[in-house]
Design an enzyme around this catalytic site. Structure first.
Site, short mmCIF file in Angstrom:
data_model
loop_
_atom_site.label_atom_id
_atom_site.label_comp_id
_atom_site.label_asym_id
_atom_site.label_seq_id
_atom_site.Cartn_x
_atom_site.Cartn_y
_atom_site.Cartn_z
N GLU A 58 0.83 -1.21 0.00
CA GLU A 58 0.00 0.00 0.00
C GLU A 58 0.86 1.26 0.00
O GLU A 58 0.54 2.24 -0.68
CB GLU A 58 -0.92 0.01 1.23
CG GLU A 58 -1.90 -1.16 1.28
CD GLU A 58 -1.38 -2.33 2.08
OE1 GLU A 58 -2.18 -2.94 2.78
OE2 GLU A 58 -0.17 -2.63 2.00
N MET A 169 19.48 -46.43 -7.69
CA MET A 169 19.80 -47.84 -7.91
C MET A 169 20.16 -48.48 -6.57
O MET A 169 20.38 -47.78 -5.57
CB MET A 169 20.98 -47.96 -8.88
CG MET A 169 20.75 -47.29 -10.23
SD MET A 169 19.28 -47.91 -11.10
CE MET A 169 19.77 -49.60 -11.43
#
Length: 378
Positions: A58, A169
């Site tokens: 603002e 893996m």
């Protein structure tokens, strides 16, 4: 009484929300707020909150509008504040500027404000309305809202896996399952977060730094200067005091919080490292995660990204502490021997499975990005 908003009202508030979004990577832990000031169907001032401690939206919009603010309508994505913090009350500034109408997208959830800002404006004779594009405004500040209404941060958990749900893996090899585009997207997730949380296992295994890497931010580099994109607080859960200052993460001077159950003072830690001692979990081995989130909330950290391995991510999810899951799936199949996505030690039946509501599915590079919230009703 039913609120009615015009097409012009929607247009100007949409613009205010666009402005507020400019603060996604800079304002944390403050809320992202935008403001548009309109007089005689013409935008005379715009502003957004850029950084904590700097002028509010603002104030920036009023500075641009100048004398034209008198008799104007202000569109604000969040109720104007009514109290003195590091900056004066925005409600007072709007009154002084002579605006005649204020439309807020949402009421401020902060108990210090929560309706007081709009009441202050109304007492000064300014017409006030709220609720325009409220859902959009709330989506901008899920962390701020969570902290103010629940006393805990909003928690996202980021996971990355192959299509068959494997993160590495069997050997531990995981770099890289997902694409560069997905990894850049993760950097943006980090940049918008107050803090990034990981476990000691991940730091020790990957020697990770947990920072926002400017080189990987893609298009954001054209929208912000590097100095304006803040580094999130790096939070490491180290229940067994396995970390040492020699690790790469401690070579970068940016705030680090180590959460542990017992501090060993054998190391000389950098000045930007803080240790917080927390109670142990019920099993007695690890940091109590609920206590961890409360400790981060006390530091004002409201938007948390969990980036960790299957143990810690699984613990956060299994204990119901994650609000949002962000999953990247690569078009790869790693096979049955690969490492799984999350570990749920106490989930043994399908009825106990964690249910989610998918909010968004998108392609990021060659990978699939799924954003989902946990279904608390199941």
């Amino acid at each position: 009484m039913t609120k009615t908003f015009s097409q012009a009202d929607y247009r100007y508030m949409t613009r205010a929300i666009v402005l507020a979004k400019k603060g996604v990577y800079t304002t944390s832990p403050n809320p992202r707020v935008g403001c548009v000031i309109v007089k005689d169907d013409e935008v005379v001032g715009e502003g957004w909150h850029q950084q904590a401690g700097h002028a509010h939206a603002e104030v920036n919009a009023l500075a641009q509008a100048g004398e034209m603010a008198k008799g104007a309508t202000a569109y604000v994505t969040l109720e104007p504040c009514s109290h003195f913090g590091r900056t004066p009350p925005c409600a007072q500034g709007l009154i002084k500027a002579g605006v005649t109408k204020v439309i807020a997208a949402m009421v401020d959830p902060n108990p210090q404000v929560s309706g007081n800002g709009l009441a202050m404006l109304a007492q000064a004779g300014i017409e006030t309305l709220q609720g325009l594009l409220e859902t959009d405004a709330k989506a901008l500040n899920v962390g701020f809202i969570s902290l103010m209404t629940k006393g805990r941060p909003y928690v996202r958990c980021k996971l990355a896996a192959s299509l068959d749900g494997k993160t590495a893996m069997a050997s531990g090899e995981s770099q890289w399952i997902t694409s560069q585009a997905a990894r850049s997207d993760v950097q943006r997730l980090r940049a918008q977060s107050c803090a990034v949380v990981s476990g000691a296992d991940s730091i020790l295994h990957d020697n990770a730094r947990m920072t926002v890497r400017w080189a990987e931010l893609g298009s954001l580099k054209h929208q912000y200067q590097e100095k304006d994109v803040r580094q999130p607080v790096r939070v490491i859960i180290d229940s067994k005091n396995r970390l040492s200052p020699a690790l790469a993460i401690f070579s970068i001077e940016a705030p680090i919080v180590i959460l542990t159950t017992q501090l060993e003072n054998s190391h000389q830690w950098p000045h930007f490292v803080e240790h917080i001692i927390l109670p142990k979990s019920q099993c007695g081995q690890y940091v109590d995660l609920d206590a961890a989130l409360k400790a981060l909330a006390e530091k004002g950290l409201n938007d948390i990204l969990v980036e960790s391995g299957m143990q810690l991510a699984g613990a956060f999810i299994e204990q119901g502490l994650v609000d949002e899951l962000v999953l990247y799936q690569a078009p790869k199949l790693l096979g049955h021997a690969g490492k799984g996505l999350v570990n749920f030690p106490h989930v043994d039946t399908l009825k106990q499975a964690k249910s989610l509501v998918i909010k968004d599915v998108a392609m990021v590079g060659h990978d699939i990005k799924i954003v989902a919230n946990f279904n608390r009703e199941t």
